[in-house]
Design an enzyme around this catalytic site. Sequence first.
Site, PDB file in Angstrom:
ATOM      1  N   ASP A 264       0.869  -1.161   0.000  1.00 27.48           N
ATOM      2  CA  ASP A 264       0.000   0.000   0.000  1.00 27.48           C
ATOM      3  C   ASP A 264       0.923   1.233   0.000  1.00 27.48           C
ATOM      4  OD1 ASP A 264      -2.305   1.709   0.776  1.00 27.48           O
ATOM      5  OD2 ASP A 264      -1.216   1.838   2.664  1.00 27.48           O
TER       6      ASP A 264
ATOM      7  N   ASP B  26      -1.661  -0.532   5.816  1.00 28.37           N
ATOM      8  CA  ASP B  26      -1.866   0.078   7.141  1.00 28.37           C
ATOM      9  C   ASP B  26      -3.331   0.143   7.557  1.00 28.37           C
ATOM     10  OD1 ASP B  26      -2.565   2.011   5.223  1.00 28.37           O
ATOM     11  OD2 ASP B  26      -2.185   3.629   6.634  1.00 28.37           O
TER      12      ASP B  26
ATOM     13  N   ASP C  71      -0.015   5.181   0.942  1.00 24.59           N
ATOM     14  CA  ASP C  71      -0.198   6.144   2.040  1.00 24.59           C
ATOM     15  C   ASP C  71      -0.166   5.456   3.404  1.00 24.59           C
ATOM     16  OD1 ASP C  71      -1.518   8.885   0.717  1.00 24.59           O
ATOM     17  OD2 ASP C  71      -1.910   7.072  -0.417  1.00 24.59           O
TER      18      ASP C  71
HETATM   19  O1  LIG Z   1      -5.759   7.679  -1.033  1.00 27.69           O
HETATM   20  C1  LIG Z   1      -6.165   7.025  -0.045  1.00 27.69           C
HETATM   21  O2  LIG Z   1      -7.228   7.255   0.557  1.00 27.69           O
HETATM   22  C2  LIG Z   1      -5.375   5.884   0.468  1.00 27.69           C
HETATM   23  O3  LIG Z   1      -4.315   5.498  -0.345  1.00 27.69           O
HETATM   24  P1  LIG Z   1      -3.595   4.120   0.024  1.00 27.69           P
HETATM   25  O4  LIG Z   1      -4.444   3.049  -0.619  1.00 27.69           O
HETATM   26  O5  LIG Z   1      -2.239   4.246  -0.580  1.00 27.69           O
HETATM   27  O6  LIG Z   1      -3.557   4.004   1.516  1.00 27.69           O
END
Ligand SMILES: O=C(O)COP(=O)(O)O
Length: 227
Positions: free
Chosen positions: A12, A175, A14
């Site tokens: 992932d 996360d 963020d």
């Molecule tokens: O943009 C988001 O809400 C989350 O992005 P992610 O999937 O990288 O955690």
Amino acid sequence: MNVKDVRAVLFDLDGTLIDTVKGLTQLVNLMRKDFGKPPLSEEIVGRYIGKGMLVLVRRAMTESMDAPLDDQIYQLAVKSLFLHTEKGEYDKGTIYPGTKEVIQSLKKKGLKIAVVTNKPYNMMLEVLEQAGIKDLFDVIIGGDSASSPKPSGAPVLLACEKLGVEPGQAIMVGDSGNDSQSAKAAGVACLLVSTGWSEGIPLSEIAKRDGAEAIISTLSEVSKFIG
Ligand SMILES: O=C(O)COP(=O)(O)O
């Protein structure tokens, strides 16, 4: 899970590879300013991250996880957020310590590496580029790359397909419950890392619900789970 059989690691973005809360808070607050609304803190915006930019718009405008928003205001707010994003009016994030090294060591072991994020594809490229890790990935899946974003299993399955591995040969590292639910739906094992945000739900609860392999506190621990 037979960790010796792992051939691919899906990350992932963020809250897992890069701390992006500062930039997302800046964008949300520029959008809110366009509507005469006061700024929100990084702590609040952190809870709203996870299901992509469109859900972030709705949550940030309603200051709630799931309250509805008038469609006309929603459309204008989306336009505002994407305009500020296109103008690049946001901090591109800070890479977590050890991220690059972990990916490089997994690659040295012959593993394939992918990013599976709910961030829009183009925005993700900018963030990865700024962090200096864009070229490390074999496959990059954005929030708009598959038929539906996480928590659907579609983006994780698409990553496996593009990498040429079976879901049983991959492990997802994320996360939030969006990552573990998506992995579970795709038949992929999952590790949860506590550096990011999980929509205000304790990771222990999420891990139990989705049968995650473990909760780790930094990405460096990923190697321990790979044979
Ligand atoms: O943009 C988001 O809400 C989350 O992005 P992610 O999937 O990288 O955690």
